[in-house]
Design a protein around this motif. Structure first.
Motif, PDB file in Angstrom:
ATOM      1  N   ASN A  73       0.832  -1.172   0.022  1.00 13.43           N
ATOM      2  CA  ASN A  73       0.029   0.317  -0.019  1.00 13.43           C
ATOM      3  C   ASN A  73       0.958   1.249   0.085  1.00 13.43           C
ATOM      4  O   ASN A  73       2.063   1.134   0.217  1.00 13.43           O
ATOM      5  CB  ASN A  73      -0.817   0.036   1.247  1.00 13.43           C
ATOM      6  CG  ASN A  73      -2.211  -1.070   1.353  1.00 13.43           C
ATOM      7  OD1 ASN A  73      -2.898  -1.090   0.487  1.00 13.43           O
ATOM      8  ND2 ASN A  73      -1.585  -2.123   2.163  1.00 13.43           N
ATOM      9  N   ASN A 110      -5.185   5.671  -0.236  1.00 10.68           N
ATOM     10  CA  ASN A 110      -5.131   4.200  -0.202  1.00 10.68           C
ATOM     11  C   ASN A 110      -5.086   3.862   1.348  1.00 10.68           C
ATOM     12  O   ASN A 110      -4.728   2.696   1.710  1.00 10.68           O
ATOM     13  CB  ASN A 110      -3.627   3.478  -0.945  1.00 10.68           C
ATOM     14  CG  ASN A 110      -3.390   2.182  -0.800  1.00 10.68           C
ATOM     15  OD1 ASN A 110      -2.483   1.809  -0.591  1.00 10.68           O
ATOM     16  ND2 ASN A 110      -4.425   1.229  -0.934  1.00 10.68           N
ATOM     17  N   ASN A 161      -1.622  -6.224  -3.748  1.00 10.18           N
ATOM     18  CA  ASN A 161      -1.643  -4.769  -3.657  1.00 10.18           C
ATOM     19  C   ASN A 161      -3.195  -4.425  -3.418  1.00 10.18           C
ATOM     20  O   ASN A 161      -3.792  -4.920  -4.046  1.00 10.18           O
ATOM     21  CB  ASN A 161      -1.048  -4.012  -5.108  1.00 10.18           C
ATOM     22  CG  ASN A 161      -1.433  -2.730  -4.953  1.00 10.18           C
ATOM     23  OD1 ASN A 161      -1.694  -2.082  -6.018  1.00 10.18           O
ATOM     24  ND2 ASN A 161      -0.965  -1.814  -3.958  1.00 10.18           N
ATOM     25  N   ASP A 163      -4.795  -1.459  -3.440  1.00  8.96           N
ATOM     26  CA  ASP A 163      -4.752  -0.179  -4.101  1.00  8.96           C
ATOM     27  C   ASP A 163      -5.595   0.152  -5.263  1.00  8.96           C
ATOM     28  O   ASP A 163      -5.706   1.222  -5.694  1.00  8.96           O
ATOM     29  CB  ASP A 163      -3.344   0.610  -4.391  1.00  8.96           C
ATOM     30  CG  ASP A 163      -3.466   2.037  -4.516  1.00  8.96           C
ATOM     31  OD1 ASP A 163      -4.150   2.654  -4.028  1.00  8.96           O
ATOM     32  OD2 ASP A 163      -2.379   2.714  -5.175  1.00  8.96           O
ATOM     33  N   SER A 164      -6.255  -0.937  -5.819  1.00  6.27           N
ATOM     34  CA  SER A 164      -7.217  -0.978  -6.729  1.00  6.27           C
ATOM     35  C   SER A 164      -8.474  -0.210  -6.369  1.00  6.27           C
ATOM     36  O   SER A 164      -8.841  -0.356  -5.242  1.00  6.27           O
ATOM     37  CB  SER A 164      -7.591  -2.339  -7.316  1.00  6.27           C
ATOM     38  OG  SER A 164      -8.281  -2.179  -8.321  1.00  6.27           O
ATOM     39  N   LEU A 428       0.591   2.717 -11.052  1.00 12.54           N
ATOM     40  CA  LEU A 428       0.795   2.065  -9.986  1.00 12.54           C
ATOM     41  C   LEU A 428       2.250   1.671  -9.559  1.00 12.54           C
ATOM     42  O   LEU A 428       2.813   1.687 -10.722  1.00 12.54           O
ATOM     43  CB  LEU A 428       0.083   0.375  -9.869  1.00 12.54           C
ATOM     44  CG  LEU A 428      -1.598   0.700  -9.629  1.00 12.54           C
ATOM     45  CD1 LEU A 428      -2.367  -0.813  -9.610  1.00 12.54           C
ATOM     46  CD2 LEU A 428      -2.037   1.099  -8.316  1.00 12.54           C
ATOM     47  N   ALA A 430       3.432  -0.943  -9.231  1.00 13.87           N
ATOM     48  CA  ALA A 430       3.930  -2.016  -9.539  1.00 13.87           C
ATOM     49  C   ALA A 430       5.221  -2.207 -10.638  1.00 13.87           C
ATOM     50  O   ALA A 430       5.988  -2.999 -10.728  1.00 13.87           O
ATOM     51  CB  ALA A 430       2.904  -2.709 -10.227  1.00 13.87           C
ATOM     52  N   ILE A 442       2.236  -9.520  -8.877  1.00 11.19           N
ATOM     53  CA  ILE A 442       1.380  -8.745  -8.314  1.00 11.19           C
ATOM     54  C   ILE A 442      -0.023  -8.483  -8.776  1.00 11.19           C
ATOM     55  O   ILE A 442      -0.274  -8.736  -9.947  1.00 11.19           O
ATOM     56  CB  ILE A 442       1.974  -7.342  -8.517  1.00 11.19           C
ATOM     57  CG1 ILE A 442       3.385  -7.024  -8.017  1.00 11.19           C
ATOM     58  CG2 ILE A 442       1.285  -6.243  -7.723  1.00 11.19           C
ATOM     59  CD1 ILE A 442       4.045  -5.811  -8.681  1.00 11.19           C
ATOM     60  N   SER A 444      -3.485  -6.510  -7.937  1.00 12.12           N
ATOM     61  CA  SER A 444      -4.007  -5.464  -7.489  1.00 12.12           C
ATOM     62  C   SER A 444      -5.575  -5.536  -6.971  1.00 12.12           C
ATOM     63  O   SER A 444      -6.389  -5.806  -8.274  1.00 12.12           O
ATOM     64  CB  SER A 444      -3.732  -4.373  -7.868  1.00 12.12           C
ATOM     65  OG  SER A 444      -4.311  -2.981  -7.258  1.00 12.12           O
TER      66      SER A 444
END
Length: 479
Positions: A73, A110, A161, A163-164, A428, A430, A442, A444
Motif C-alpha cells: 500500500n 489508499n 496490492n 490499491d485498486s 501503480l 508495480a 502482483i 491488485s
C-alpha cells in the motif's frame, strides 16, 4: 459459510489514519504511526530514508514453510479541499451505504487498503504465511518512495496490492506515468496606475477527479477553461494579469481556478456583464451534461501591487494551446481503455515563474516518453525550464498465471463471482517493483472507490467487507 473477523478493526485504524495529515512529500507523521504500531504489536520493521516502512510478521504456527507474501500500500493521499493539508484531519461520515468526507477528499485511496493490512497484523487469529507489509511514500506525486527502495527491502515475490479502486476486478496492469514541472520565468512589474478596475475571475464547482481513471469522462478541466477565458478577452480588452492559480494536485483534473486581472475602468462594466454571461453559456454548452455544476464568476477585488509581464503569460498561453489535454489515443488491443493521455494538473504564478505541471500516461512506455519530451519542447519554446519528476514504467502481468487464477478462484469461492482481469489507465508502483525485484508477481484488488482525488471521493462500505474477506481467505490459501 466460513466465519471471518469483522471489519471493526479496519474502520478503527482508518479513523486513526484520518487524524494524521498525510499529503505527498509530508508522510513523516504517518510513518511514525506505522513504526509505533509495529512496536506495540511486537513486530519487526524497517524504515528507509524516504520514510517507506516495511513491517514483518512471522507465519501462523504450522505455516512457517509457506512462501512469503508481500502486502503493498502507500501512505500518502491527494489532499483536495483542505485549507491546511499539513494539519487538517479528515471528517468522515456514512451516507446511504457510502463513506464520504465533509468538504475534502476522503483518503480511502489508499487508506482503506492500508487499514486492512494493519488489521491483519494486529489479529493473531488470521492464518497466513510469513508476511511483509510494505507502505510506500509519495505514490501520488512522483512515486519517489517506490523508485528509491533498496533491493533488499523486501524478500517476498508474491504481492497483494490493496490499491485498486474497482471492486469487481483484479488489476493486472497499469499505465506508466511521466510527470513534469515546467517553470516559465516571469518578471514582476509594478501594477499600472490610473483608472483601473481589478477583478477576480473564479472557476468552481467542477467534478475534477483522477487524471487517469476519469480522463475519458468528458469532464471540464479548469486548466482548459482558464486558457479559454484568457483567450476570450485577449483581443477585446487591454488587461493585465496579476496572478493565476489553477488546480489542486498534479494527479487530479483541475476543478477550480482563480485569475486576478485589471482592466481600464471605462471597460469595466462591459467586461463584467458580457464576459461572465458569455463564458458560462459556453461552459454549459461544452460541459453541461458531464460536469453540470462548474461555472465562472467575476467579481471586483482589491488592487494588487504587481502584475506579471505579458511575454511570460503569452508564452504560457501558446504552450497550453499546443499541449494535448485529455485522451490522446484509445487502445486498439484493450477495448474501451485509454492508451495514452495527458493532463495539465496545476498552474501557479510564483514570484519569479509560472509553474505548470503535466502528467502523461500510457501503456506504451516509448509513446509516453516521446509525448512527454515533445511537451517539454513546447514549454522550452516559451522559455521554461522543465523538471522530470517521475518516469514510472507501465506494468502488465500474465493474466493466466497460477497466481492470478488463485486470486480469481478466491473471489469466486468467497463472493460467488469471478472478477474481471483488467489493465487500468492509472499508474501503480508495480512497474518499479517488477523492475527492481526480479520474478515478482502482483495482483491488485480493493473496494469500490468513486471519484478519488476529489472532494466527492467515496467508498462503498459493503465492498470493504467483501474485499476484507477475500484478502483474509487469500492469505490463508497462500499459506
Amino acid at each position: 459459510m466460513k466465519d471471518f473477523p469483522t471489519t471493526d478493526a479496519v474502520f478503527s485504524i482508518f479513523k486513526q489514519l484520518n487524524q494524521i495529515p498525510r499529503p505527498s512529500h509530508h508522510e513523516e507523521r504517518v510513518a511514525d504511526f506505522l513504526c509505533q504500531f509495529a512496536r506495540e504489536h511486537g513486530l519487526d520493521y524497517d524504515r528507509d530514508a524516504q520514510n517507506c516502512v516495511v513491517i514483518r510478521k512471522a507465519a501462523t504456527p504450522g505455516h512457517e514453510d509457506a512462501e512469503t507474501v508481500v502486502v503493498l500500500n502507500h501512505m500518502d493521499m491527494v489532499c483536495v479541499g483542505m485549507d491546511d493539508p499539513l494539519n487538517d484531519p479528515i471528517d468522515a461520515y456514512e451516507d446511504s451505504g457510502w463513506m464520504k468526507a465533509h468538504g475534502t477528499s476522503l483518503g480511502a485511496d489508499n487508506g482503506i487498503g492500508l487499514s486492512m493490512a494493519l488489521a491483519v497484523l494486529a489479529d493473531d487469529s488470521i492464518v497466513h504465511g510469513p508476511m511483509e507489509v510494505i507502505t510506500t511514500t509519495n505514490e501520488e506525486d512522483g512515486m519517489s518512495g517506490a523508485a528509491n527502495l533498496s533491493e533488499d527491502f523486501i524478500k517476498g515475490r508474491k504481492v497483494i496490492n490493496l490499491d485498486s479502486e474497482d471492486y469487481d476486478t483484479i488489476t493486472t496492469g497499469a499505465a506508466g506515468a511521466y510527470m513534469q514541472l515546467h517553470r516559465i520565468p516571469v518578471k514582476r512589474l509594478p501594477a499600472p496606475g490610473g483608472k483601473r478596475r481589478w477583478y477576480r475571475i473564479s472557476i468552481s464547482g467542477g467534478l475534477g477527479g483522477h487524471s487517469g481513471v476519469d480522463i475519458n469522462k468528458g469532464r471540464a478541466s479548469a486548466t482548459v477553461l482558464t486558457w479559454a477565458i484568457i483567450a476570450a478577452i485577449y483581443n477585446d480588452y487591454d488587461f493585465d494579469i496579476s496572478s493565476i492559480r489553477v488546480g489542486e494536485a498534479n494527479a487530479s483534473i483541475a476543478s477550480s481556478a482563480e485569475i486576478i486581472v485589471c482592466v481600464p475602468s471605462g471597460e469595466a462594466a462591459e467586461f463584467v456583464k458580457a464576459q461572465e454571461a458569455n463564458l458560462n453559456e459556453w461552459i454549459r454548452q461544452e460541459y453541461g451534461q458531464n460536469d453540470p455544476n462548474i461555472a465562472c464568476h467575476i467579481e471586483k477585488c482589491e488592487r494588487q501591487e504587481t502584475i506579471i509581464d505579458r511575454e511570460s503569460w503569452e508564452g504560457m498561453m501558446e504552450a497550453l494551446e499546443q499541449v494535448p489535454q485529455g485522451v490522446v489515443k484509445m487502445s486498439e488491443k484493450m477495448k474501451g481503455t485509454v492508451e495514452t493521455s495527458n493532463n495539465v494538473g496545476r498552474i501557479v504564478t510564483e514570484d519569479d515563474h509560472i509553474l505548470v505541471s503535466t502528467h502523461t500516461r500510457s501503456f506504451i512506455d516509448a509513446d509516453m516518453v516521446t509525448l512527454g519530451k515533445d511537451i517539454a519542447k513546447v514549454f522550452k519554446a516559451a522559455g521554461a525550464q522543465t523538471e522530470l519528476v517521475m518516469s514510472a514504467p507501465a506494468w502488465q502481468e500474465d493474466q493466466d498465471s497460477a497466481f492470478m487464477q488463485l486470486v480469481s478462484d478466491t473471489f469466486n469461492d468467497v463472493l460467488g463471482w469471478r472478477p474481471r482481469k483488467v489493465a487500468m489507465h492509472f499508474v501503480l508502483e508495480a512497474g518499479y517493483f517488477v523492475e527492481k525485484y526480479k520474478g515478482i508477481q502482483i495482483a491488485s484488488i480493493g473496494p469500490r472507490i468513486v471519484e478519488p482525488h476529489s472532494t466527492s471521493e467515496r467508498v462503498e462500505i459493503s465492498t470493504i467487507g467483501d474485499i476484507w474477506k477475500v484478502f483474509i481467505e487469500l492469505l490463508e490459501r497462500m499459506a
